[in-house]
Structure formats: C-alpha cells, structure tokens
Design an enzyme around this catalytic site. Structure first.
Site, PDB file in Angstrom:
ATOM      1  CE1 TYR A 172      -3.667   2.605   1.143  1.00 55.58           C
ATOM      2  CE2 TYR A 172      -1.733   3.635   2.111  1.00 55.58           C
ATOM      3  CZ  TYR A 172      -3.052   3.704   1.690  1.00 55.58           C
ATOM      4  OH  TYR A 172      -3.736   4.890   1.806  1.00 55.58           O
TER       5      TYR A 172
ATOM      6  CD  GLU B 275      -5.990   4.441  -0.586  1.00 48.28           C
ATOM      7  OE1 GLU B 275      -6.113   4.991   0.521  1.00 48.28           O
ATOM      8  OE2 GLU B 275      -6.866   3.731  -1.075  1.00 48.28           O
TER       9      GLU B 275
END
Ligand code: GDP
Ligand code: MN
Length: 379
Positions: A101, A189
C-alpha cells in the site's frame, strides 16, 4: 471530489506510474472488444466511488474476450455500498507476487502532505492500522522541499528488501507526489502496489480525491465530476451555491455562517438529537437561497423537523423570513419548522412570519430544545 479508478489511472499514467494498459466500458460488448484488443487474461473492475470492490464481487478475472463480456454483464448494474455500477474498467491481468500500500493524504494534524506505506497491501489499510500498526510507516513531507529522495528510498525499503524493487517503488512514490501536488489532491492512493514474479513494480488501483477548492482553477479536473455517483441533495446544493453536507440524522438545519452551523449541530447533539445535514446559507441573504435550502432538506424523507438558526448581521433576517414564506407557497412542507432569528431587521422578520402563522424565537438554546423534542415526537 472523488474520481473513479479509470480517471485516477489517467493522472497516474500521465505522471509515469507503471500501470497496465486498458480502457473503460459501459456495455458488455464494449468490454469484450477491449479485452480482445489488449489480449490475454483481463480483469473487469466495477467503477464506483467505493473501496472493497474486490470483496463485493466487483472485480473479476476473465480468460477470454467472451468471459470479459460475461463478467461485465454481471458487474454492470450491480450495487456496491449503495452505488450502482455504470462503467467497468477492463485491463490486462497482472501476475501478483506481493501486494503493498502507498498513499498520500493531506494531514490535518501536521498541516502537511503525509506519505503512508505498508507492505500489507491489497486489503483495507484501516484494518492494518488497527490490528498491526507497526506494519505502517508514515512520513510527513515539508512542502517547501517536496518528497525528498531519502524519504522515498527509506519508505521503499520498508516495503521491499530487493534494491531494484525499492528503487522502482521510490520512483513511483515521487511520481505519486507529483500527481498529488499537481492536481490539488486531498488523497492519492495505490492499493495494491504489486510486484510481479518477474520483478516489476506497478500500480493496480488508483484512488484519487481532489479538493473542491482546486476546481475553480482547474476546469479540466472539474469535468471529471460524476454527479450520478454523488448524493442528489449535495448536487442540488452545489448548483444552488449552498455549502451543504448530507448527514444521517432527522433534524434539518438551515443556518447562516459555517461557525454557527457547527455550533448548532453541536447543540442539536447535546440535546440528544441528530442533525440531518450541515448547511451554511452564506453571509449574504437572498430569499431564493432559503427556498432552495428548504427544497433540498424537505426532500430527505428522514427529516422530522427543521431548525432555522439565523444570526442577522450582513444576513437580513427579513430576507430569510421572506424565503420561508416563498417556499411554503411553492411546495408543501410536511414537518414542523422552528425558527430562531435575531439581529438585522428582526422586527420585520417577525411580522412576516406572524403573517403566515409562524412564530420566531430569539433564543438559540430554546429553539434547539424545541426542534429536538419535535423530531423525537415524530420518530
Ligand atoms: P478494491 O477492492 O476496490 O480496492 O479494488 P482493487 O483494484 O484494489 O482490486 C482488489 C483486488 O483484486 C486486488 O487487491 C487484487 O488482489 C485483485 N486484482 C486486481 N487486479 C488484479 C490483476 O491484474 N491480477 C490479479 N491476479 N489480481 C488482481
Ligand atoms: Mn484497491
């Protein structure tokens, strides 16, 4: 303003972030022809403003163009977290070795961009943060210098041991920072950032939110807004130039000024009620704004009572009273309205309201207690 994955991808790819090629489709046959063009196994992905599409069945692998069409058939029209899927993204499937991530957010505490990274990607980052906080690394970025090479490289080594993968990830973080600052993002993101068995690093998802304040100077970004994916009341409010945020409670609030609107919501909660919305009708008053505000609030079936809390300064309270009068003449309001107003032209406002059989309170505390009581009786 939230972007769809396919829109965020375009920003990522323009900045050089490696992502599989692909395209967006609104029908199964379009999805099938994209799959034929890109060749091989593809992934068909629901385009909605929600995470967790994978878990909800909105991400499917398809080995042939025919299967891609079938997958699109099943995903289009599906409801994910209350949102109907109108488009699917079709991209060549990547082989995944690891999922990490990487995200950038505007951090309120430090008032700076914050880089967040975790080797435990793919799943909800909130879950990782709650259960295994040591698997998350946060780096505050000084906007004067941007994301420094040592910060990017240090964070990349938190994700990968291999130097080649770490270098590739550091470069992607720098590119992500360019996307973030270059487009007025509040969020950019990548989840998952994957490594492939042959050692490449690439982004398989793109989640981007743009600060609404950026849109006036970036009409190209403003065009990306998908109103069909937003709460209808928020769309109406934006068109009427009202600052409106829909909430889950049953006390509708019409207030002038953001600070007073927040204080009003706090007081509604203090007396055991729940606000149905945040609404600031703004400093200057005109009756039309009040009509629009009432139209939007009364269209929410959850609303059981409405509170006006007007502190007349630049806002003329008689304008607000005229707005209430005009609204009641234009459409039926089936819930009780409590009006508290004080300040500029108060005497005129009271007269206007009395003329239509309403009373005005001047005490905020009393008005909020009343409206919370009325909402409770109705519920
Ligand atoms: P989200 O669940 O809404 O965040 O959607 P994602 O785009 O992140 O996809 C969810 C999951 O689907 C990913 O974490 C992957 O495990 C899987 N996935 C997505 N794209 C691919 C792909 O190209 N190949 C494979 N094998 N899996 C993929
Ligand atoms: Mn994702």
């Amino acid at each position: 303003m939230n972007l769809h994955e396919y829109q965020g991808r375009a920003l990522f790819r323009a900045a050089g972030i490696p992502m599989p090629d692909g395209d967006v489709a609104s029908t199964p046959s379009e999805a099938e022809s994209i799959a034929r063009r890109v060749g091989g196994t593809v992934v068909v992905k629901a385009q909605v403003h929600a995470g967790g599409r994978g878990k909800a069945g909105g991400v499917k692998l398809a080995k042939t163009p025919g299967e891609a069409g079938d997958a699109a058939e099943r995903i289009l029209g599906m409801t994910i977290k209350g949102l109907v899927v109108q488009k699917v993204l079709v991209v060549p499937a990547a082989e995944i070795a690891t999922e990490a991530y990487v995200g950038l957010v505007m951090d309120r505490a430090s008032q700076r961009p914050l880089l967040i990274a975790s080797p435990a990607g793919g799943i909800d980052i909130e879950e990782v943060a709650a259960k295994t906080p040591d698997r998350i690394r946060r780096v505050i970025i000084d906007p004067r210098y941007g994301l420094l090479p040592h910060q990017a490289m240090g964070t990349a080594f938190f994700l990968y041991r291999e130097i080649a993968a770490a270098r590739a990830a550091a470069r992607i973080m720098e590119q992500l920072y360019q996307v973030f600052t270059g487009n007025g993002c509040s969020l950019a993101e990548i989840n998952p950032l994957v490594t492939t068995p042959d050692g490449r690093v690439m982004a398989l998802d793109a989640k981007v939110s743009i600060d609404d304040n950026e849109l006036d100077r970036r009409p190209d970004l403003a065009l990306l807004r998908d109103e069909s994916a937003e709460a209808p009341s928020e769309v109406q409010a934006r068109r009427a130039n009202l600052t409106f945020i829909k909430l889950e409670g049953n006390v509708g609030c019409v207030v002038n000024g953001a600070g007073l609107a927040m204080a009003t919501m706090d007081l509604v909660k203090f007396y055991g009620g729940e606000p149905a919305n945040f609404l600031d009708i703004g400093g200057s008053s005109n009756p039309e704004k009040v009509v629009n505000a009432l139209r939007i609030i009364t269209s929410d079936p959850k609303v059981q009572a409405i509170l006006f809390n007007i502190f007349g300064g630049i806002t003329r309270t008689d304008d607000v009273a005229n707005g209430i009068k005009a609204a009641l003449a234009q459409f039926p309001v089936r819930v009780p309205i409590v009006v508290r107003l004080t300040g500029t032209n108060e005497a005129e406002a009271v007269k206007i309201l009395q003329g239509i059989g309403m009373t005005a309170l001047s005490d905020m505390d009393e008005a909020v207690r009343n409206v919370v009581g009325l909402a409770r009786e109705a519920a």
